[in-house]
Motif scaffolding. Structure first.
Motif, PDB file in Angstrom:
ATOM      1  N   PRO A 276       0.789  -1.242   0.000  1.00 59.09           N
ATOM      2  CA  PRO A 276       0.000   0.000   0.000  1.00 59.09           C
ATOM      3  C   PRO A 276       0.813   1.280   0.000  1.00 59.09           C
ATOM      4  O   PRO A 276       0.240   2.369   0.113  1.00 59.09           O
ATOM      5  CB  PRO A 276      -0.795  -0.125   1.313  1.00 59.09           C
ATOM      6  CG  PRO A 276       0.111  -0.894   2.226  1.00 59.09           C
ATOM      7  CD  PRO A 276       0.818  -1.893   1.330  1.00 59.09           C
ATOM      8  N   ILE A 277       2.136   1.216  -0.137  1.00 58.52           N
ATOM      9  CA  ILE A 277       2.982   2.377   0.083  1.00 58.52           C
ATOM     10  C   ILE A 277       2.622   3.573  -0.798  1.00 58.52           C
ATOM     11  O   ILE A 277       2.622   4.718  -0.339  1.00 58.52           O
ATOM     12  CB  ILE A 277       4.485   2.009  -0.087  1.00 58.52           C
ATOM     13  CG1 ILE A 277       5.385   3.195   0.267  1.00 58.52           C
ATOM     14  CG2 ILE A 277       4.770   1.480  -1.479  1.00 58.52           C
ATOM     15  CD1 ILE A 277       5.285   3.657   1.699  1.00 58.52           C
ATOM     16  N   VAL A 278       2.281   3.346  -2.080  1.00 61.19           N
ATOM     17  CA  VAL A 278       1.943   4.477  -2.956  1.00 61.19           C
ATOM     18  C   VAL A 278       0.692   5.181  -2.446  1.00 61.19           C
ATOM     19  O   VAL A 278       0.636   6.417  -2.368  1.00 61.19           O
ATOM     20  CB  VAL A 278       1.777   4.006  -4.412  1.00 61.19           C
ATOM     21  CG1 VAL A 278       1.163   5.118  -5.264  1.00 61.19           C
ATOM     22  CG2 VAL A 278       3.122   3.593  -4.993  1.00 61.19           C
ATOM     23  N   GLY A 279      -0.329   4.420  -2.083  1.00 61.10           N
ATOM     24  CA  GLY A 279      -1.533   5.026  -1.542  1.00 61.10           C
ATOM     25  C   GLY A 279      -1.271   5.774  -0.252  1.00 61.10           C
ATOM     26  O   GLY A 279      -1.819   6.859  -0.012  1.00 61.10           O
ATOM     27  N   GLN A 280      -0.415   5.212   0.597  1.00 61.84           N
ATOM     28  CA  GLN A 280      -0.067   5.880   1.848  1.00 61.84           C
ATOM     29  C   GLN A 280       0.651   7.197   1.594  1.00 61.84           C
ATOM     30  O   GLN A 280       0.405   8.192   2.276  1.00 61.84           O
ATOM     31  CB  GLN A 280       0.804   4.953   2.696  1.00 61.84           C
ATOM     32  CG  GLN A 280       0.067   3.720   3.216  1.00 61.84           C
ATOM     33  CD  GLN A 280       1.008   2.701   3.832  1.00 61.84           C
ATOM     34  OE1 GLN A 280       2.230   2.800   3.715  1.00 61.84           O
ATOM     35  NE2 GLN A 280       0.440   1.686   4.476  1.00 61.84           N
ATOM     36  N   LEU A 281       1.534   7.217   0.605  1.00 64.11           N
ATOM     37  CA  LEU A 281       2.265   8.447   0.282  1.00 64.11           C
ATOM     38  C   LEU A 281       1.341   9.528  -0.285  1.00 64.11           C
ATOM     39  O   LEU A 281       1.568  10.723  -0.084  1.00 64.11           O
ATOM     40  CB  LEU A 281       3.390   8.142  -0.700  1.00 64.11           C
ATOM     41  CG  LEU A 281       4.586   7.368  -0.143  1.00 64.11           C
ATOM     42  CD1 LEU A 281       5.473   6.869  -1.277  1.00 64.11           C
ATOM     43  CD2 LEU A 281       5.393   8.242   0.818  1.00 64.11           C
ATOM     44  N   LEU A 282       0.304   9.117  -1.005  1.00 66.91           N
ATOM     45  CA  LEU A 282      -0.602  10.083  -1.634  1.00 66.91           C
ATOM     46  C   LEU A 282      -1.660  10.601  -0.677  1.00 66.91           C
ATOM     47  O   LEU A 282      -2.251  11.663  -0.922  1.00 66.91           O
ATOM     48  CB  LEU A 282      -1.293   9.432  -2.846  1.00 66.91           C
ATOM     49  CG  LEU A 282      -0.401   9.068  -4.026  1.00 66.91           C
ATOM     50  CD1 LEU A 282      -1.219   8.363  -5.106  1.00 66.91           C
ATOM     51  CD2 LEU A 282       0.299  10.288  -4.606  1.00 66.91           C
ATOM     52  N   GLU A 283      -1.902   9.876   0.394  1.00 65.92           N
ATOM     53  CA  GLU A 283      -2.952  10.265   1.326  1.00 65.92           C
ATOM     54  C   GLU A 283      -2.651  11.641   1.912  1.00 65.92           C
ATOM     55  O   GLU A 283      -1.550  11.907   2.416  1.00 65.92           O
ATOM     56  CB  GLU A 283      -3.053   9.232   2.440  1.00 65.92           C
ATOM     57  CG  GLU A 283      -4.424   9.175   3.081  1.00 65.92           C
ATOM     58  CD  GLU A 283      -4.687   7.838   3.757  1.00 65.92           C
ATOM     59  OE1 GLU A 283      -5.843   7.395   3.747  1.00 65.92           O
ATOM     60  OE2 GLU A 283      -3.725   7.243   4.284  1.00 65.92           O
ATOM     61  N   GLY A 284      -3.612  12.538   1.802  1.00 65.95           N
ATOM     62  CA  GLY A 284      -3.451  13.886   2.322  1.00 65.95           C
ATOM     63  C   GLY A 284      -2.765  14.848   1.382  1.00 65.95           C
ATOM     64  O   GLY A 284      -2.689  16.045   1.666  1.00 65.95           O
ATOM     65  N   ARG A 285      -2.245  14.368   0.248  1.00 65.24           N
ATOM     66  CA  ARG A 285      -1.600  15.237  -0.738  1.00 65.24           C
ATOM     67  C   ARG A 285      -2.670  15.978  -1.546  1.00 65.24           C
ATOM     68  O   ARG A 285      -3.739  15.441  -1.840  1.00 65.24           O
ATOM     69  CB  ARG A 285      -0.697  14.438  -1.683  1.00 65.24           C
ATOM     70  CG  ARG A 285       0.367  13.599  -1.009  1.00 65.24           C
ATOM     71  CD  ARG A 285       1.651  14.372  -0.800  1.00 65.24           C
ATOM     72  NE  ARG A 285       1.620  15.342   0.257  1.00 65.24           N
ATOM     73  CZ  ARG A 285       1.807  15.070   1.551  1.00 65.24           C
ATOM     74  NH1 ARG A 285       2.038  13.828   1.939  1.00 65.24           N
ATOM     75  NH2 ARG A 285       1.760  16.023   2.450  1.00 65.24           N
ATOM     76  N   LYS A 286      -2.353  17.183  -1.959  1.00 69.93           N
ATOM     77  CA  LYS A 286      -3.288  18.007  -2.726  1.00 69.93           C
ATOM     78  C   LYS A 286      -3.267  17.603  -4.198  1.00 69.93           C
ATOM     79  O   LYS A 286      -2.230  17.696  -4.854  1.00 69.93           O
ATOM     80  CB  LYS A 286      -2.910  19.477  -2.602  1.00 69.93           C
ATOM     81  CG  LYS A 286      -3.802  20.426  -3.395  1.00 69.93           C
ATOM     82  CD  LYS A 286      -3.309  21.860  -3.277  1.00 69.93           C
ATOM     83  CE  LYS A 286      -4.160  22.806  -4.129  1.00 69.93           C
ATOM     84  NZ  LYS A 286      -3.657  24.203  -4.053  1.00 69.93           N
TER      85      LYS A 286
END
Length: 510
Positions: A276-286
């Motif tokens: 899930p790392i890509v989704g975790q990195l994108l979470e909260g990004r604009k």
């Protein structure tokens, strides 16, 4: 151009990367007219005829070196415009089918930026050549000539319908939508065979604002690949840091597991892949764009080189073969093919009888190599259609699987993997005795169990507190600071003593 010979003229159909590089090669021998259906923008801007530009594009070192030889200094031009030269695998966090690849010293590299920026820099260089002119917002309606010889094209321009543009050589670089087979059939040329392998791949891309400080620290490319050995739809997620402090995130899925254009489903899909790392990195990004979706990504190859083509014509780039975009092969195949054409033209000249047919044949080896690499994997996915693997492919795939398993723990095999994946060395490199020796001893013992992001990278991405900050658990989370074989908490940088010599004049390790 040889001034003692009669002036010669070439036409290139298509003003994308392959067409521009073809024009640069031909400009040594003739005046060149590049014909494109779109207006060609002055800077980095979208083009209607290149909808796939919205998705991630990585130019491998094999392609970057080829383009550098055609247009010396282009790598510096790209980086000055905002592109990023990334050391591989140092600046890459990737989970292959076999596991996480360690971030050891540089073996190869890529150029990371938007496709619009990549093309705009090349376009500025090529259209600035004295021998090159463009005919924009103009659509080619057919070839002029006979089954024996192409003598030009018929084109509809804003000022004139069915205008004849004569040429000593016509190059079709019009891309995936090429009508070259139809045009050649209209001249009486038959027997042009086509093959296709379609995994049903759909890919979706959205651009996000990168976290503050991520660009300055050189945040790595992050990629989770699918595993074609498992009989489920293949799904991937990728983040590529590009110019202007942005992250370009691309998701993909084969038939039965495709992403959609629903913005609310984008991050959940990214979290649902093998890690899930890509989704975790994108979470909260604009998010900075909507979700762009592209279908129709089948591998397709037209065997022009096996047909009795008329003289004065050849095709290049996506007009000859399109590949699953996840492998990043298209730009490199086109560039390497045109470098081979340059060598041919310098040896024999544009006036040499049959030069178009010979050019088509020298392009074929690069196309064939990429075709085998892409289709041997794509045909394994559930519901894939098209040409079945050749006899012996299963045995070869087993060997490659073992090599890729070894690449998760053995730096020599990591180097061998990237030498071929970046199209810097032929796949036969994998069969050299020195490589076979390592493959025979390949093991995943000691392989990474989590993404090898450093503590600083996890902190800037908001996954963990900044290094030095006290936490209840006293650590920085799973996988933090794993240097994979380096014995340090940070991924090493700088060129390795690899025989390919990746830190060549085409940009040094940052």
């Amino acid at each position: 151009m040889n001034q003692s010979s009669p002036p010669r003229h070439a036409v290139v159909i298509g003003g994308s990367l392959a067409g521009l590089l073809a024009a640069a090669v031909l400009a040594e021998h003739a005046t060149v007219t590049v014909i494109d259906a779109d207006p060609l923008p002055e800077g980095p801007a979208p083009r209607r005829g290149l909808p796939q530009a919205r998705h991630t594009h990585l130019l491998w070192s094999g392609g970057a070196r080829a383009i550098e030889r055609i247009l010396p200094g282009i790598t510096d031009d790209w980086t000055k415009a905002g592109a990023i030269r990334r050391s591989l695998p140092t600046d890459l966090v990737t989970k292959t089918a076999q596991g996480w690849i360690p971030r050891c010293g540089e073996k190869q590299f890529n150029i990371s930026c938007s496709r619009d920026l990549l093309d705009s820099v090349v376009r500025a260089r090529v259209t600035g050549l004295a021998a090159v002119t463009t005919l924009q917002q103009s659509r080619v309606r057919g070839l002029e000539g006979t089954a024996a010889r192409v003598t030009g094209v018929r084109v509809d321009t804003p000022e004139e319908q069915d205008r004849l543009v004569t040429a000593d050589l016509v190059v079709d670089a019009s891309g995936r939508g090429s009508r070259a087979r139809t045009w050649l059939q209209a001249l009486g040329v038959s027997g042009i065979r086509q093959a296709e392998v379609d995994s049903g791949l759909v890919y979706a891309t959205r651009i996000f604002e990168a976290p503050a400080g991520a660009h300055e620290m050189g945040f790595p490319i992050v990629n989770v690949q699918s595993d074609p050995r498992v009989p489920v739809p293949g799904q991937t997620a990728t983040i590529v840091p590009i110019e202007n402090g942005q992250w370009q995130a691309t998701l993909s899925g084969t038939r039965g597991g495709q992403p959609t254009g629903d913005p609310d489903a984008f991050i959940p899909f990214a979290k649902s892949v093998r890690d899930p790392i890509v989704g975790q990195l994108l979470e909260g990004r604009k998010p900075l764009t909507d979700v762009a979706v592209t279908q129709g990504t089948a591998n397709r190859r037209i065997y022009f080189e096996k047909a009795e083509l008329p003289d004065g014509f050849f095709a290049v780039g996506d007009s000859v073969a399109t590949f699953n975009p996840l492998y990043g092969q298209g730009m490199t195949v086109a560039a390497q093919g045109l470098l081979a054409v340059r060598t041919l033209l310098r040896a024999k000249g544009l006036a040499h009888p049959g030069i178009g047919r010979e050019a088509q044949r020298v392009i074929a080896p690069q196309v064939a190599t990429a075709w085998e690499l892409a289709t041997s994997q794509d045909i394994l996915y559930p519901g894939a259609t098209g040409m079945k693997p050749r006899a012996g492919t299963g045995l070869l795939n087993g060997y490659v699987n073992r090599l890729m398993t070894g690449a998760t723990t053995d730096e020599a095999l990591t180097a061998a993997l990237f030498n071929v994946l970046t199209m810097s060395i032929e796949p036969t490199h994998w069969l050299r005795p020195s490589v076979v020796w390592h493959v025979a001893r390949a093991s995943d013992r000691g392989a990474l169990k989590a993404p090898p992001l450093t503590a600083a990278e996890r902190a800037v991405a908001g996954l963990d507190p900044a290094p030095g900050t006290r936490t209840g658990a006293g650590n920085t989370g799973p996988g933090a600071g794993t240097g994979a074989g380096t014995g340090t908490g940070a991924a090493p940088t700088g060129p390795a003593s690899d025989p390919v010599g990746p830190a060549d004049p085409v940009g040094q390790a940052r």
